[in-house]
Design a protein around this motif. Structure first.
Motif, PDB file in Angstrom:
ATOM      1  N   LYS A   6       1.830  -0.175 -28.498  1.00 57.62           N
ATOM      2  CA  LYS A   6       1.241  -1.334 -27.834  1.00 57.62           C
ATOM      3  C   LYS A   6       1.825  -2.646 -28.325  1.00 57.62           C
ATOM      4  O   LYS A   6       1.666  -3.663 -27.676  1.00 57.62           O
ATOM      5  N   GLU A  19       0.498  -6.731 -18.023  1.00 59.02           N
ATOM      6  CA  GLU A  19      -0.295  -6.385 -19.203  1.00 59.02           C
ATOM      7  C   GLU A  19      -1.173  -7.564 -19.621  1.00 59.02           C
ATOM      8  O   GLU A  19      -2.338  -7.390 -19.987  1.00 59.02           O
ATOM      9  N   LEU A  23      -5.273  -7.723 -19.986  1.00 61.72           N
ATOM     10  CA  LEU A  23      -5.936  -8.165 -21.211  1.00 61.72           C
ATOM     11  C   LEU A  23      -6.935  -9.294 -20.924  1.00 61.72           C
ATOM     12  O   LEU A  23      -8.053  -9.292 -21.432  1.00 61.72           O
ATOM     13  N   ASP A  26     -10.001  -7.904 -19.236  1.00 67.18           N
ATOM     14  CA  ASP A  26     -10.837  -7.193 -20.205  1.00 67.18           C
ATOM     15  C   ASP A  26     -11.616  -8.168 -21.079  1.00 67.18           C
ATOM     16  O   ASP A  26     -12.803  -7.975 -21.344  1.00 67.18           O
ATOM     17  N   ALA A  40      -6.827  -8.050 -28.621  1.00 68.64           N
ATOM     18  CA  ALA A  40      -6.382  -8.423 -27.279  1.00 68.64           C
ATOM     19  C   ALA A  40      -5.860  -9.852 -27.265  1.00 68.64           C
ATOM     20  O   ALA A  40      -4.847 -10.150 -26.624  1.00 68.64           O
ATOM     21  N   ARG A  43      -2.380  -9.847 -28.939  1.00 72.69           N
ATOM     22  CA  ARG A  43      -1.386  -9.267 -28.035  1.00 72.69           C
ATOM     23  C   ARG A  43      -1.123 -10.208 -26.863  1.00 72.69           C
ATOM     24  O   ARG A  43       0.019 -10.398 -26.438  1.00 72.69           O
ATOM     25  N   GLY A  44      -2.177 -10.810 -26.344  1.00 73.76           N
ATOM     26  CA  GLY A  44      -2.019 -11.757 -25.249  1.00 73.76           C
ATOM     27  C   GLY A  44      -1.170 -12.947 -25.640  1.00 73.76           C
ATOM     28  O   GLY A  44      -0.338 -13.412 -24.854  1.00 73.76           O
TER      29      GLY A  44
END
Length: 80
Positions: A6, A19, A23, A26, A40, A43-44
């Protein structure tokens, strides 16, 4: 969407954007616990930076192709 890592960079801009949109959805839903929301968000942030870098590179390519001169979109006749 199956991913083996990921944290790996996405293969292209469209994949990164998709993606990122997932995110955001979510996170906005409120379904994530605190730990998942922080992951999240991290990662975002990485994906947003990747997308911005990709867009900046594309912008530079357009400028080079246009010899650094931005032109207005002309919908009229084509000059020969």
């Amino acid at each position: 969407m199956a991913r083996t890592d990921k944290n790996a960079l996405p293969k292209d801009f469209e994949t990164a954007l998709q993606e990122l949109e997932i995110l955001v959805a979510d996170m906005e839903s409120g379904r994530l616990n605190l730990e998942a929301a922080l992951a999240a968000y991290k990662r975002g942030s990485e994906l947003a930076a990747y997308c911005q870098k990709t867009l900046d590179a594309a912008d530079q390519q357009v400028k080079v192709l246009d010899n650094g001169v931005l032109k207005n979109l002309d919908t009229g006749e084509v000059d020969d």
